[in-house]
Design an enzyme around this catalytic site. Structure first.
Site, PDB file in Angstrom:
ATOM      1  N   ASP A 104      -3.567 -33.763 -22.152  1.00  0.00           N
ATOM      2  CA  ASP A 104      -4.995 -33.627 -21.368  1.00  0.00           C
ATOM      3  C   ASP A 104      -4.679 -31.769 -21.762  1.00  0.00           C
ATOM      4  O   ASP A 104      -3.549 -30.590 -21.675  1.00  0.00           O
ATOM      5  CB  ASP A 104      -4.244 -33.373 -19.819  1.00  0.00           C
ATOM      6  CG  ASP A 104      -5.638 -32.635 -18.957  1.00  0.00           C
ATOM      7  OD1 ASP A 104      -6.208 -33.279 -18.554  1.00  0.00           O
ATOM      8  OD2 ASP A 104      -6.167 -31.130 -19.380  1.00  0.00           O
TER       9      ASP A 104
ATOM     10  N   ASN B  49      -8.192 -39.831 -10.123  1.00  0.00           N
ATOM     11  CA  ASN B  49      -9.492 -39.775  -9.092  1.00  0.00           C
ATOM     12  C   ASN B  49     -11.267 -39.778  -9.255  1.00  0.00           C
ATOM     13  O   ASN B  49     -10.785 -40.498 -10.667  1.00  0.00           O
ATOM     14  CB  ASN B  49      -9.697 -37.766  -9.724  1.00  0.00           C
ATOM     15  CG  ASN B  49      -8.580 -37.183  -9.075  1.00  0.00           C
ATOM     16  OD1 ASN B  49      -8.031 -36.859  -8.421  1.00  0.00           O
ATOM     17  ND2 ASN B  49      -8.191 -35.870 -10.383  1.00  0.00           N
TER      18      ASN B  49
ATOM     19  N   GLN C 195     -12.787 -35.807  -9.243  1.00  0.00           N
ATOM     20  CA  GLN C 195     -13.406 -36.516 -11.127  1.00  0.00           C
ATOM     21  C   GLN C 195     -14.245 -35.337 -11.010  1.00  0.00           C
ATOM     22  O   GLN C 195     -15.178 -35.233 -10.662  1.00  0.00           O
ATOM     23  CB  GLN C 195     -13.266 -37.604  -9.963  1.00  0.00           C
ATOM     24  CG  GLN C 195     -13.417 -38.272 -11.426  1.00  0.00           C
ATOM     25  CD  GLN C 195     -13.557 -39.957 -12.275  1.00  0.00           C
ATOM     26  OE1 GLN C 195     -14.183 -40.168 -10.874  1.00  0.00           O
ATOM     27  NE2 GLN C 195     -14.620 -40.527 -13.352  1.00  0.00           N
TER      28      GLN C 195
ATOM     29  N   VAL D 197     -14.968 -36.038 -15.129  1.00  0.00           N
ATOM     30  CA  VAL D 197     -15.401 -36.648 -16.682  1.00  0.00           C
ATOM     31  C   VAL D 197     -14.828 -38.058 -15.639  1.00  0.00           C
ATOM     32  O   VAL D 197     -13.837 -38.530 -15.947  1.00  0.00           O
ATOM     33  CB  VAL D 197     -14.327 -36.704 -17.832  1.00  0.00           C
ATOM     34  CG1 VAL D 197     -14.621 -37.559 -18.669  1.00  0.00           C
ATOM     35  CG2 VAL D 197     -13.732 -35.025 -17.998  1.00  0.00           C
TER      36      VAL D 197
ATOM     37  N   HIS E 232      -9.823 -42.673 -15.825  1.00  0.00           N
ATOM     38  CA  HIS E 232      -9.085 -42.082 -16.780  1.00  0.00           C
ATOM     39  C   HIS E 232      -8.038 -42.205 -15.149  1.00  0.00           C
ATOM     40  O   HIS E 232      -8.306 -41.226 -14.789  1.00  0.00           O
ATOM     41  CB  HIS E 232      -8.673 -40.567 -17.435  1.00  0.00           C
ATOM     42  CG  HIS E 232      -9.751 -40.019 -16.534  1.00  0.00           C
ATOM     43  ND1 HIS E 232     -10.645 -39.624 -16.137  1.00  0.00           N
ATOM     44  CD2 HIS E 232      -8.768 -38.712 -15.962  1.00  0.00           C
ATOM     45  CE1 HIS E 232     -11.612 -38.406 -15.483  1.00  0.00           C
ATOM     46  NE2 HIS E 232     -10.090 -37.681 -15.047  1.00  0.00           N
TER      47      HIS E 232
ATOM     48  N   HIS F 203      -4.412 -39.906 -14.822  1.00  0.00           N
ATOM     49  CA  HIS F 203      -3.067 -38.598 -15.029  1.00  0.00           C
ATOM     50  C   HIS F 203      -1.941 -39.269 -14.477  1.00  0.00           C
ATOM     51  O   HIS F 203      -1.360 -39.594 -13.784  1.00  0.00           O
ATOM     52  CB  HIS F 203      -3.440 -37.800 -14.239  1.00  0.00           C
ATOM     53  CG  HIS F 203      -5.007 -37.406 -14.320  1.00  0.00           C
ATOM     54  ND1 HIS F 203      -5.118 -36.032 -14.587  1.00  0.00           N
ATOM     55  CD2 HIS F 203      -5.915 -37.920 -13.844  1.00  0.00           C
ATOM     56  CE1 HIS F 203      -6.128 -35.201 -13.951  1.00  0.00           C
ATOM     57  NE2 HIS F 203      -6.974 -36.271 -14.053  1.00  0.00           N
TER      58      HIS F 203
END
Ligand code: 5GP
Length: 115
Positions: free
Chosen positions: A32, A88, A95, A97, A101, A103
């Site tokens: 990240d 998220n 969220q 993006v 995904h 994390h």
């Protein structure tokens, strides 16, 4: 009109650089850009699923694969003591993006409940 590519789709296509730590036929993982812990990795499918809301039964195997990649990366990063996985979903879930995904966070004491 085609929807605008997300920043993560651009990373998959090599248009934007990223510190990639894993790549296979189904997903990539990279660090990240704004880490919230000493280890903060994002694991994303190559398939552009916007969020968990958009996942279907067809994605069952892919989602399982992503979780196992998170596990393998956690061990590779030395997170033997434990780690946190966050997904998220939607604006209300934090969220930002809209390319699904996970994390992977670790190497610091993670408290509960999260903010
Ligand atoms: P979200 O809030 O959508 O769950 O998480 C998006 C994450 O993507 C954030 O933690 C943010 O720091 C990260 N991020 C956003 N843009 C970039 C980028 O261009 N490169 C990398 N490596 N991470 C990014």
């Amino acid at each position: 009109m085609a929807e605008e590519k997300t920043i993560f789709a651009r990373i998959i296509d090599g248009e934007i650089p990223a510190d990639i730590v894993h790549s296979d036929d189904h997903c990539i993982a990279f660090r990240d850009i704004n880490p919230q812990a000493p280890v903060h990795i994002l694991v994303i499918p190559r398939k552009p699923i916007a969020s968990l809301f958009d996942a279907t039964p067809e994605d069952r195997e892919l989602l399982g694969h992503l979780m196992l990649v998170v596990r393998d990366l956690a061990l590779k990063e030395g997170l033997d003591d434990g780690f946190r996985t966050v997904l998220n979903t939607g604006a209300g879930g934090g969220q930002e993006v809209f390319h699904l995904h996970f994390h992977l966070l670790g190497k610091r004491k993670l408290t509960w409940p999260p903010g």
